[in-house]
Design an enzyme around this catalytic site. Sequence first.
Site, short mmCIF file in Angstrom:
data_model
loop_
_atom_site.label_atom_id
_atom_site.label_comp_id
_atom_site.label_asym_id
_atom_site.label_seq_id
_atom_site.Cartn_x
_atom_site.Cartn_y
_atom_site.Cartn_z
N TYR A 1 0.87 -1.18 0.00
CA TYR A 1 0.00 0.00 0.00
C TYR A 1 0.90 1.23 0.00
CZ TYR A 1 -3.29 3.55 1.65
OH TYR A 1 -4.05 4.68 1.77
N GLU B 1 -3.70 7.46 -4.08
CA GLU B 1 -3.56 6.19 -3.35
C GLU B 1 -3.34 5.03 -4.33
OE1 GLU B 1 -6.16 4.58 0.25
OE2 GLU B 1 -7.01 3.97 -1.67
#
Length: 398
Positions: A105, A192
């Site tokens: 991530y 993101e």
Amino acid sequence: MKLQEADAKSLLVAQGLPVPPWEVAHSVAEARSATERFLAGGADKVVIKAQVLIGGRGKAGGVKLAGSPDEAEQVAGAILGMDIKGMTVRKVLVGPAADIVKEFYLAAVLDRAERGILLMGSAEGGVEIEQVAAATPEAIVRLHAHPLLGLQDFAAREMAFAMGLGAHLKAAVAIAKGLVTTMRAYDADLVEINPLAIIRETAADGATQERLVCLDAKITLDDSALARHPGLEDLRDPDEEAPEDKEAREAGLTFIKLDGTIGCMVNGAGLAMTTMDLVKRAGGEPANFLDIGGGARAEKVAAAMRLILADPKVNAILVNIFGGITRGDEVARGLIEARAQQTREVPMVVRIVGTNAAEAAPLLLEARFETAASLDEAAAKAVAASKRATAEATGAIA
Ligand code: GDP
Ligand code: MN
């Protein structure tokens, strides 16, 4: 403004970030032909992904693999039209399926408290970061970009090592820096990548190599900065915007829906906040924040009223206008017009002071609006009206 994955990926590519190729398909036939192209190009499978502005598509069944054009038709047919958390899928992304070795991530977010860009990374990719933050907060690595120098190499390297990306250091540093440049280039609030993935690629001669790529992308742009970026407004997806947000934007109103029962119509953001505070102090809960802006004319007032009444929870309305450039009589006319078009009857308390308040008063009186001289009084009356309505609806004795 949220961008679709495919649009977010285009911005990443423009900033030089590694993203596997893709095509967008609006129909089963388009998905089939895109699949044929990727299979002809050497892919042994394609991934088909729902394009909706919501996370968790994978879990909802909106991300699937297909190994042939026939299978792609079938999978695309199942995903197109699918409902994912209230959003209807109208298009899909098609790309060569990645052979994922490991998911990470990595995101850049605007840290308002620090007035800078914060990078957050984790070796726990693919899952929602909120879950990681709740279960294992220590698994999230945080790093602020330097306000003037941006993300410096040494800092990005430290972060990459801490995330377990030592074997892909160069790519990880370039991607982390790229997220910061993307944030700045487009005035984004959020960039993101989840998952950022190490994928295995097989060359024609059978040799394999690993590569770090952005497999998913989510970008949120700062609406207030859109004027600085001609062209980005075109990426707005009108199908995906909540109807009330769309009406508010088109009417030039600032509208934020809340959970209470008292609709508030106010001019000026500061006065709107004060009005909400006073509603709460009087024992009620505001249903929205609504700033009709300065100089609002009758049509704008009518649009504001439609927005407020579209919320079924609203059972009382408080109108609080302090006339500066906004003229009280214009607002009163707007209220009268709005009430004439109104589809349901909701008690309304109106307080208008300032410019042309004297002209507004007889209009309101003639139209039999309940008025109030002070804001405290107006809030108290609106709260009382809302409580009566709630009691009537639930059959309780007021
Ligand atoms: P999200 O669920 O909306 O965040 O959609 P993602 O694009 O992140 O996809 C969800 C998950 O599907 C990823 O975490 C991967 O595990 C999987 N996935 C996505 N793309 C591929 C792919 O090309 N190949 C494989 N094998 N899995 C994929
Ligand atoms: Mn994702």
